[in-house]
Scaffold this motif. Structure first.
Motif, PDB file in Angstrom:
ATOM      1  N   ALA A 194     -16.583 -10.795   6.736  1.00  0.00           N
ATOM      2  CA  ALA A 194     -15.847 -11.101   5.500  1.00  0.00           C
ATOM      3  C   ALA A 194     -15.561 -12.599   5.423  1.00  0.00           C
ATOM      4  O   ALA A 194     -15.693 -13.213   4.353  1.00  0.00           O
ATOM      5  CB  ALA A 194     -14.545 -10.310   5.457  1.00  0.00           C
TER       6      ALA A 194
ATOM      7  N   VAL B 298     -22.610  -2.317  -1.748  1.00  0.00           N
ATOM      8  CA  VAL B 298     -21.335  -1.615  -1.504  1.00  0.00           C
ATOM      9  C   VAL B 298     -20.491  -2.381  -0.472  1.00  0.00           C
ATOM     10  O   VAL B 298     -19.283  -2.541  -0.628  1.00  0.00           O
ATOM     11  CB  VAL B 298     -21.602  -0.176  -1.013  1.00  0.00           C
ATOM     12  CG1 VAL B 298     -20.299   0.522  -0.628  1.00  0.00           C
ATOM     13  CG2 VAL B 298     -22.322   0.620  -2.086  1.00  0.00           C
ATOM     14  N   THR B 299     -21.164  -2.880   0.584  1.00  0.00           N
ATOM     15  CA  THR B 299     -20.455  -3.643   1.616  1.00  0.00           C
ATOM     16  C   THR B 299     -19.867  -4.923   1.036  1.00  0.00           C
ATOM     17  O   THR B 299     -18.713  -5.284   1.316  1.00  0.00           O
ATOM     18  CB  THR B 299     -21.410  -3.999   2.773  1.00  0.00           C
ATOM     19  OG1 THR B 299     -22.100  -2.841   3.187  1.00  0.00           O
ATOM     20  CG2 THR B 299     -20.647  -4.575   3.952  1.00  0.00           C
TER      21      THR B 299
ATOM     22  N   ASN C 133       0.855  -1.182   0.000  1.00  0.00           N
ATOM     23  CA  ASN C 133       0.000   0.000   0.000  1.00  0.00           C
ATOM     24  C   ASN C 133       0.894   1.236   0.000  1.00  0.00           C
ATOM     25  O   ASN C 133       1.445   1.613   1.028  1.00  0.00           O
ATOM     26  CB  ASN C 133      -0.915  -0.018   1.225  1.00  0.00           C
ATOM     27  CG  ASN C 133      -1.974   1.065   1.177  1.00  0.00           C
ATOM     28  OD1 ASN C 133      -1.738   2.157   0.662  1.00  0.00           O
ATOM     29  ND2 ASN C 133      -3.140   0.762   1.707  1.00  0.00           N
TER      30      ASN C 133
ATOM     31  N   ASP D 103      -7.580  -8.459  -3.578  1.00  0.00           N
ATOM     32  CA  ASP D 103      -6.258  -7.902  -3.265  1.00  0.00           C
ATOM     33  C   ASP D 103      -5.328  -8.969  -2.705  1.00  0.00           C
ATOM     34  O   ASP D 103      -4.116  -8.939  -2.938  1.00  0.00           O
ATOM     35  CB  ASP D 103      -6.382  -6.765  -2.246  1.00  0.00           C
ATOM     36  CG  ASP D 103      -6.958  -5.493  -2.863  1.00  0.00           C
ATOM     37  OD1 ASP D 103      -7.008  -5.424  -4.100  1.00  0.00           O
ATOM     38  OD2 ASP D 103      -7.373  -4.601  -2.104  1.00  0.00           O
TER      39      ASP D 103
ATOM     40  N   ASN E 203     -19.069  -5.456  -2.081  1.00  0.00           N
ATOM     41  CA  ASN E 203     -17.969  -5.092  -2.983  1.00  0.00           C
ATOM     42  C   ASN E 203     -16.689  -4.807  -2.216  1.00  0.00           C
ATOM     43  O   ASN E 203     -15.588  -5.129  -2.686  1.00  0.00           O
ATOM     44  CB  ASN E 203     -18.355  -3.867  -3.820  1.00  0.00           C
ATOM     45  CG  ASN E 203     -19.410  -4.197  -4.864  1.00  0.00           C
ATOM     46  OD1 ASN E 203     -19.611  -5.362  -5.210  1.00  0.00           O
ATOM     47  ND2 ASN E 203     -20.090  -3.184  -5.361  1.00  0.00           N
ATOM     48  N   SER E 204     -16.814  -4.220  -1.023  1.00  0.00           N
ATOM     49  CA  SER E 204     -15.607  -3.950  -0.224  1.00  0.00           C
ATOM     50  C   SER E 204     -14.954  -5.251   0.242  1.00  0.00           C
ATOM     51  O   SER E 204     -13.727  -5.379   0.258  1.00  0.00           O
ATOM     52  CB  SER E 204     -15.951  -3.061   0.978  1.00  0.00           C
ATOM     53  OG  SER E 204     -16.742  -3.758   1.911  1.00  0.00           O
ATOM     54  N   HIS E 205     -15.798  -6.251   0.613  1.00  0.00           N
ATOM     55  CA  HIS E 205     -15.256  -7.563   0.988  1.00  0.00           C
ATOM     56  C   HIS E 205     -14.583  -8.222  -0.216  1.00  0.00           C
ATOM     57  O   HIS E 205     -13.483  -8.786  -0.094  1.00  0.00           O
ATOM     58  CB  HIS E 205     -16.364  -8.476   1.506  1.00  0.00           C
ATOM     59  CG  HIS E 205     -16.942  -8.063   2.829  1.00  0.00           C
ATOM     60  ND1 HIS E 205     -16.177  -7.515   3.832  1.00  0.00           N
ATOM     61  CD2 HIS E 205     -18.218  -8.123   3.315  1.00  0.00           C
ATOM     62  CE1 HIS E 205     -16.941  -7.253   4.882  1.00  0.00           C
ATOM     63  NE2 HIS E 205     -18.187  -7.606   4.593  1.00  0.00           N
TER      64      HIS E 205
ATOM     65  N   THR F 223     -13.254  -6.807  -2.780  1.00  0.00           N
ATOM     66  CA  THR F 223     -12.005  -6.107  -3.086  1.00  0.00           C
ATOM     67  C   THR F 223     -10.875  -6.624  -2.199  1.00  0.00           C
ATOM     68  O   THR F 223      -9.749  -6.847  -2.671  1.00  0.00           O
ATOM     69  CB  THR F 223     -12.177  -4.592  -2.884  1.00  0.00           C
ATOM     70  OG1 THR F 223     -13.212  -4.121  -3.748  1.00  0.00           O
ATOM     71  CG2 THR F 223     -10.884  -3.842  -3.178  1.00  0.00           C
ATOM     72  N   GLU F 224     -11.179  -6.841  -0.921  1.00  0.00           N
ATOM     73  CA  GLU F 224     -10.175  -7.413  -0.009  1.00  0.00           C
ATOM     74  C   GLU F 224      -9.751  -8.798  -0.473  1.00  0.00           C
ATOM     75  O   GLU F 224      -8.558  -9.122  -0.501  1.00  0.00           O
ATOM     76  CB  GLU F 224     -10.745  -7.492   1.406  1.00  0.00           C
ATOM     77  CG  GLU F 224     -10.718  -6.188   2.170  1.00  0.00           C
ATOM     78  CD  GLU F 224     -11.138  -6.365   3.623  1.00  0.00           C
ATOM     79  OE1 GLU F 224     -10.367  -5.979   4.508  1.00  0.00           O
ATOM     80  OE2 GLU F 224     -12.242  -6.890   3.846  1.00  0.00           O
TER      81      GLU F 224
END
Length: 357
Positions: free
Chosen positions: A274, A313-314, A115, A324, A316-318, A320-321
């Motif tokens: 998650a 949205v929630t 990061n 990554d 999608n954030s999971h 994305t993690e």
């Protein structure tokens, strides 16, 4: 055409004719009986070093350049080390012996993900702490309060590292980047930020490269104006022991237990919700082995029913993690719909579920 040229031409076409009629091999790379990764790494670790005296003399010749390297950093150059062999020990020795008057921050570019904003925030906080300490010692008064760095944009952070808010000329941080061409730093945006960072007045940079195409990461402005590289050919012939730990070995089988254990460690660092979303995807993949993956809409519906997410949205954030950390990948279903899948073999996925349950 003379007789010699005619004979060569005839032999050439005869060889082509014979080669075309020859029976092709049916052997495949997958037929090779390769060893387990752990066994191969153990064997590689037991290889006895050679030419130790010559290599020691070579390293000592580099150490004699330390004063010159420090002078070039003070003149505004960035030091770029290249050549065969790991340069990690050499650069760390240089930092620990010749850069003792500076604060040193190290980036391990051989890691799979880094990061860059967190790195810049750490540099800004360190520079601010140095400035506060020097002003306190000089005048006994503290500087004005600074807005929290983690709430600032990258442009604001870089402006601070290059600006006049810290006016002490001796407030300088040395940034050491092992493998600036590594997988975690290789994208264009990160390289642009690193170049802007290197051009900041309070930053000196020392970096290494190993990939033959590393210079293609930079344009003319980045090389000559921002990084302002002073290139040093410093082959060390040292094995890439640390750097190699983060890359799969070509001649080794993927170890099922190791893959599951690595994924479990990553999952344990994530939130319980998650982990719950990941379990839904894993269970679906095990119960539908012939399908290409789980549709995102279906994952969202089940996750919401189990109160694991409250909105798309929630979810999608999971996701994305997961992406990554390379736990989950996306591919296009035959009907054109995007679906999610976990890139692990069935036995590894079963072990992973048992590990996190």
């Amino acid at each position: 055409m003379d007789e010699e040229e005619f004979g060569f031409s005839r032999s050439y076409f005869l060889a082509k004719e014979l080669g075309g009629s020859r029976k092709k091999s049916t052997q495949k790379i997958s037929d090779i009986n390769v060893v387990e990764e752990q066994e191969l790494r153990a064997a590689a670790a037991n290889i006895e070093p050679k030419h130790e005296k010559e290599i020691e003399a070579l390293i000592n010749s580099y150490k004699s350049l330390y004063p010159k390297w420090v002078f070039e950093l003070r003149c505004g150059f960035g030091l770029l080390m290249y050549g065969f062999g790991s340069k990690k020990s050499l650069i760390e020795d240089f930092a620990s012996t010749a850069l003792t008057e500076y604060s040193v921050v190290v980036i391990n570019g051989y890691l799979q993900s880094i990061n860059i904003k967190q790195v810049v925030i750490a540099l800004a906080e360190l520079l601010w702490d140095q400035s506060k300490a020097k002003r306190r010692n000089a005048s006994g008064t503290l500087p004005k309060d600074q807005q929290p760095f983690n709430a600032q944009s990258m442009d604001d952070l870089l402006a601070f590292l290059n600006g006049s808010e810290v006016d002490e000329n001796d407030c300088v941080i040395c940034l050491v980047v092992h493998n600036i061409d590594g997988p975690g730093l290789r994208d264009s945006e990160t390289q642009q930020y690193l170049a802007r960072l290197a051009s900041c007045s309070h930053i000196h940079i020392v970096a290494s490269i190993d990939h033959v195409n590393a210079p293609l990461l930079w344009d003319k402005k980045m090389v000559h104006t921002q990084f302002n590289w002073y290139w040093y050919h410093v082959p060390t012939f040292a094995p890439y022991k640390v750097e190699g730990l983060f890359f799969p070995l070509i001649l080794a089988h993927g170890n099922t237990a190791q893959s599951a254990k690595t994924a479990a460690i990553v999952l344990q660092s994530l939130t319980p919700n998650a982990q719950g979303v990941f379990k839904i995807l894993a269970e679906y993949q095990l119960s539908h082995p012939d399908e290409e993956g789980m549709p995102i809409d279906e994952l969202y519906t089940i996750s919401r029913e189990r109160f694991l997410v409250s909105s798309q949205v929630t979810l999608n954030s999971h996701l994305t993690e997961f992406k990554d950390h390379e736990l989950v990948k996306t591919r296009r279903h035959s009907d054109g719909q995007d679906c999610l899948y976990i890139p692990l073999a069935t036995d590894a996925l079963e072990k992973l579920l048992a590990e996190i349950s």
